[in-house]
Every structure is written in C-alpha cells, then in structure tokens.
Design an enzyme around this catalytic site. Sequence first.
Site, PDB file in Angstrom:
ATOM      1  N   ASP A  11       0.825  -1.208   0.000  1.00  0.00           N
ATOM      2  CA  ASP A  11       0.000   0.000   0.000  1.00  0.00           C
ATOM      3  C   ASP A  11       0.865   1.266   0.000  1.00  0.00           C
ATOM      4  O   ASP A  11       0.773   2.106   0.891  1.00  0.00           O
ATOM      5  CB  ASP A  11      -0.915  -0.016   1.231  1.00  0.00           C
ATOM      6  N   ASN A  15      -0.587   4.690  -1.692  1.00  0.00           N
ATOM      7  CA  ASN A  15      -1.129   4.545  -0.350  1.00  0.00           C
ATOM      8  C   ASN A  15      -2.598   4.914  -0.305  1.00  0.00           C
ATOM      9  O   ASN A  15      -3.016   5.953  -0.814  1.00  0.00           O
ATOM     10  CB  ASN A  15      -0.346   5.404   0.643  1.00  0.00           C
ATOM     11  N   ASP A  29     -13.131  -3.370  10.774  1.00  0.00           N
ATOM     12  CA  ASP A  29     -13.104  -4.826  10.931  1.00  0.00           C
ATOM     13  C   ASP A  29     -14.221  -5.326  11.842  1.00  0.00           C
ATOM     14  O   ASP A  29     -14.711  -6.442  11.679  1.00  0.00           O
ATOM     15  CB  ASP A  29     -11.747  -5.302  11.441  1.00  0.00           C
TER      16      ASP A  29
END
Length: 411
Positions: free
Chosen positions: A46, A74, A184
């Site tokens: 990333d 990124n 998450d």
Amino acid sequence: MNDNLVPDVTVVVGAYEAMPYLVRCLESVESQTLGADRIELVAVDDGSTDGTGEYLEEFAARSKVRTTLIRQPNSGGPSGPRNIGLSHARGRYVFFLDADDFFGDEALERMVAMADRAGTDVVLGRMAGCGRGVPRSMFVKTLEHADVYTSRVIYALSAQKLFRRELLCRLGLRFDETLLTGEDSLFTMEAYLSGNGVSVVADYDCYYLVGREDGKHATRRGGYQPRFEALTALARLIARLEPPGHGRDLLMVRPFTVGLLQQFGPALLRAPESERHDRLRLAAAMTDPYWTRGVARHIKVGERLVLECVARGRLDLLKDVLEFTAAKKAPEVVRGRAGRTYLAYPHFGDRRSGLPRSVYEVTVPDWSGSRRVLPPKVRSLPRRVLGRIRRSAARARRARVLRGGKAKGET
C-alpha cells in the site's frame, strides 16, 4: 504447482511500511503445516517506501507458496488493501493476516480442519501477544459451535480470523473504506450474524499479535470523532440484522461497553468543556435509538450509570460519577424490597437527579470495591411458568369459594 487447483486458504496481507516485521510474517506463511500447495498469498503493498514492496517481489519470485502481488499508491488505511486482496482470492477460506503479525505453524491446518468438521463460516484461533495485550476470554474452551449471543466471541471482532469465502461472496461483504477505524468490527459482526456459525480453536496459539517498537499501529490513529462513527455504525448493523428482543439486547452490550464507555472515562474530566459537549452530541446518534432498559440490565451498575448519564445528556451527573470512580470509592450495598440489591453510586435515591432506582439495581454479577455482589437468584423459566399456573389455580379456587359462599347466603 497446479494453477487450477483451488487452494484451501487465501492469506491476504495488506502491507504498509512493514519492514522488518514482514519477514517473520511471510516466514510463518511458508512454515504452515497445511502445506504450500494448499495456500495462496495475496499481498498488497500500500505505497510503502521502506523496502516492503521490494521484499514482497523477492518473496513472490522464490516462495513455494503461490503469491499474487499488487502494488498501489497509499490508500490511507487497511480496508482498501484488504478489499483488493479479497477480490483476488480463490481459496475456500480467507484469512486476513496483518503484516506486523505472524502465524503459529499449525494455525491454518487446525482452523481449516475445524471449519470443515463443524461446517461453520468463521473460525477464531487463539491469539498470543508479543509485546502487546491480546483478548483471552473467548479462548477458554475449544468450541465447534459458539453461541454468538452468550459467548465472548463478540468481544473479538478484529479481522484476523478464518472466513469461508463463499459466505463473503454471497453477502458481498467488504470492509467499509469510509471508516477510519472499526471497519473490521462491522465486517466480522456481519459474518457472525449472517453465516452458518462460529467456531473457536482454543488449544493452540494460532495468531501472534506483535507490538511494534515504533508504535505504528492503525488502531492508534485518529481522534475521538472516527470512533463514535464506527461505534454508531456497529450499533446500526446489529439493529439491521437482529430484530428487537433479548438477542439484540445482548449484542448491543458490546458497542456500549467496549466502545462508547471508553469515550466517557475519568480522562473526560481533564478535557475542555467544548469537547465534553461534543462527545455527548456524537453519542446521541447511538444512545437515542439503541440505549434501552433491556440493554442496560445486562451491564454492571457503575458502567450502566455512566451510560445512562450520557444518554440523558447530563454532564453534571456524569462528572460526579467519574470523580467517584477516579477516587476508587466503593459504593454501599443497599438491600431493597422484593430481594432487590442496589449499589449506591452518586445520586442514588436523589429524586432531583431524575435517575430511577432501577439504574442502580444489581442485575448481573458486580463489585463493591473488593466485595462480590450477586443479583437475586432468578428462577428458571419452567419454575416461573409453574408458579404462574399455581397462582392462577389458587385465584380460581378462591373465586369459586366466594361464589359458593355468596350463593349459600342468598338461599
């Protein structure tokens, strides 16, 4: 390796400035007893500038583990790389491995065996900490089918789990890239509630969480505003997937106690007045629709009282409660009518506060200093039903007696 062979597991690694931790991370993938031919690695660099991308290229060229490498600018967070990795996954299962962390050698073999045996869609493998704390309460016992509502699995909502890819594809499940934190938790909670069950592997250290010496952990970035957004999003998800009732109440305890409560700890006493009011404003999006008596009764008195003050927008009462807690004072245990027990935190019995006595009632195991305080024993459902039947029968008998007496008096 046969490129047409469907791997058992796709390991997705999103990596940003991950050296030197990435070396051990990838070594742990190669050392899996599941076998390199049953694993594929999808790695997303990333926008790293520390050699992460170059090391991934070297690994892909030499490793027996089939590796797909994507290099991109990124993205600003872990969600984008995880989603990219998931879109390239071919395995029956997917595991999201952070580039700082690493596997125990038997981790994937044990978790895949569990998922295949139990038919569940999510498997939690026991975690161990390397320089940082880890959740433990959900790993007391290995379970083929954990109860999402009554077990501790809802207190482990990080992405580091084995997910059945068919479930993720069927739900179109992806990490929310608009959230700066807590993405998450939403992903995992939806998998818990929409899948075919959750298993726990508690007899082996499957996953090692590593504390970075440079302190660069994604969970430490951002102020308080993104955390309120993530907590409210989690509460909304629970409300969407779970109908009102006991089950929803149990699930809602999680975002209120592991989340919102932390935003109103004793440190708030040192915050500027403007920030205190701003936190209350942000909390209202969650407390107004989802803070109910049913949720409150599953929470200890001291925590419940803080959340009740927040829900009512009462900074004045909250200040008194936080000062009481910060001073490590123990509330007095008060016995009430009908066997009820109360903890006399600030404003207990003060009608002017507007706080009802029920806020102070012990409804779950609690503490008064070092003294354990238990709620009154609740009779089982069959005994309660039997009691109601007996009381109803007794009332009927009394009614018949009265009617009979009146008839005899009239003749």
